[in-house]
Each structure stands twice: as structure tokens, then as C-alpha cells.
Write an enzyme that holds these catalytic residues in place. Structure first.
Site, PDB file in Angstrom:
ATOM      1  N   SER A  65      17.955  -4.243  77.878  1.00  0.00           N
ATOM      2  CA  SER A  65      17.239  -2.968  77.774  1.00  0.00           C
ATOM      3  C   SER A  65      16.434  -2.859  76.485  1.00  0.00           C
ATOM      4  O   SER A  65      16.354  -3.792  75.697  1.00  0.00           O
ATOM      5  CB  SER A  65      18.257  -1.831  77.830  1.00  0.00           C
ATOM      6  OG  SER A  65      19.018  -1.842  76.633  1.00  0.00           O
ATOM      7  N   SER A  66      15.915  -1.682  76.269  1.00  0.00           N
ATOM      8  CA  SER A  66      15.144  -1.416  75.062  1.00  0.00           C
ATOM      9  C   SER A  66      16.022  -1.404  73.818  1.00  0.00           C
ATOM     10  O   SER A  66      15.518  -1.331  72.705  1.00  0.00           O
ATOM     11  CB  SER A  66      14.387  -0.091  75.200  1.00  0.00           C
ATOM     12  OG  SER A  66      15.313   0.954  75.442  1.00  0.00           O
TER      13      SER A  66
END
Length: 139
Positions: A65-66
């Protein structure tokens, strides 16, 4: 001593020379690294238990993910970030991760760096000019 030069594209500027830590796998930030120690903690990763602090991290790209950029930013704040990054797959999370880590970073090289560079080689990353110089470790 054999020297190899790869040409690529700048992600982040700067110039540094350090020992390489290489993986053909992608690296997960969140749950994949310990930003307090610079150790890869993903037990399924081929570099599990290895520390990237102060090394030229050569890898396929980022996965997850980010949170990836946040983990590498925290590693920088803790003084355990890689000295430079060289990678194949450019994504927004990896570009942001390189920027917040504030280390020279190069991608889109004319040869696959994970095939040319081996762990232990001395690598000079010139992010300003998109050049990676490899001094092969005597094996």
C-alpha cells in the site's frame, strides 16, 4: 577489478557509493521492513533478516500500500535508510518513497540491475545523471 556502467533515469538526485544489497523480488514497506532498524522482516522475502541501512538497495520494485513511502521515510528519520535505491518497476509509491527517503535513486536502466549487480558489489549511484557504476566484488 571489473567496472560496469548502467545508464538510466533520475528519480532523485545526489551521488553516493556503497555496498549493494540485491533482490530480484519486490519489497513491502508496511509489514515488510522494520523502520527502526532497517531490517527486512517479511519472513517470505529472500532477504529476510538482512539490513539495508547504508547500502545501495537494488530491487525489483515496491509492493503493498501507500504505507511504503511512510516506512522508508521513518527509516530515514531513524538513521537506517538505504544509502541509495536502484530499481526496475517505477510506481508513484516508489517514487514518493525515494523522494521522502532523500537518497539518490535511479530507474529504467539499460540493463536489469538485479541481474548485473550482486550483493557485496560496490555501487556508485549518480542520481543527477542517471548513472550506476558497479565495481564487481572479487569472487
Amino acid at each position: 577489478m571489473k567496472k560496469i556502467i548502467l545508464k538510466g533515469r533520475k528519480v532523485c538526485g545526489g551521488c553516493v557509493e556503497a555496498e549493494a544489497l540485491v533482490t530480484k523480488e519486490t519489497i513491502s514497506g508496511w509489514g515488510g521492513i522494520d523502520p527502526k532498524t532497517g531490517v527486512i522482516i517479511d519472513l517470505r522475502h529472500e532477504l529476510a533478516g538482512e539490513c539495508f541501512a547504508g547500502k545501495v538497495l537494488v530491487y525489483q520494485g515496491a509492493k503493498g500500500s501507500s504505507g511504503w513511502s511512510g516506512q522508508f521515510h521513518e527509516a530515514r528519520l531513524n538513521g537506517v535508510a538505504p544509502a541509495a535505491m536502484v530499481f526496475n518497476e517505477t510506481t508513484t509509491k516508489i517514487a514518493l518513497g525515494a523522494v521522502v527517503t532523500r537518497v539518490p535513486a535511479v530507474t529504467d536502466l539499460d540493463q536489469d540491475p538485479t541481474a548485473v549487480i550482486e550483493t557485496g558489489d560496490i555501487v556508485k549511484v549518480d542520481g543527477d545523471n542517471g548513472i550506476v557504476e558497479i565495481i564487481k566484488k572479487n569472487r
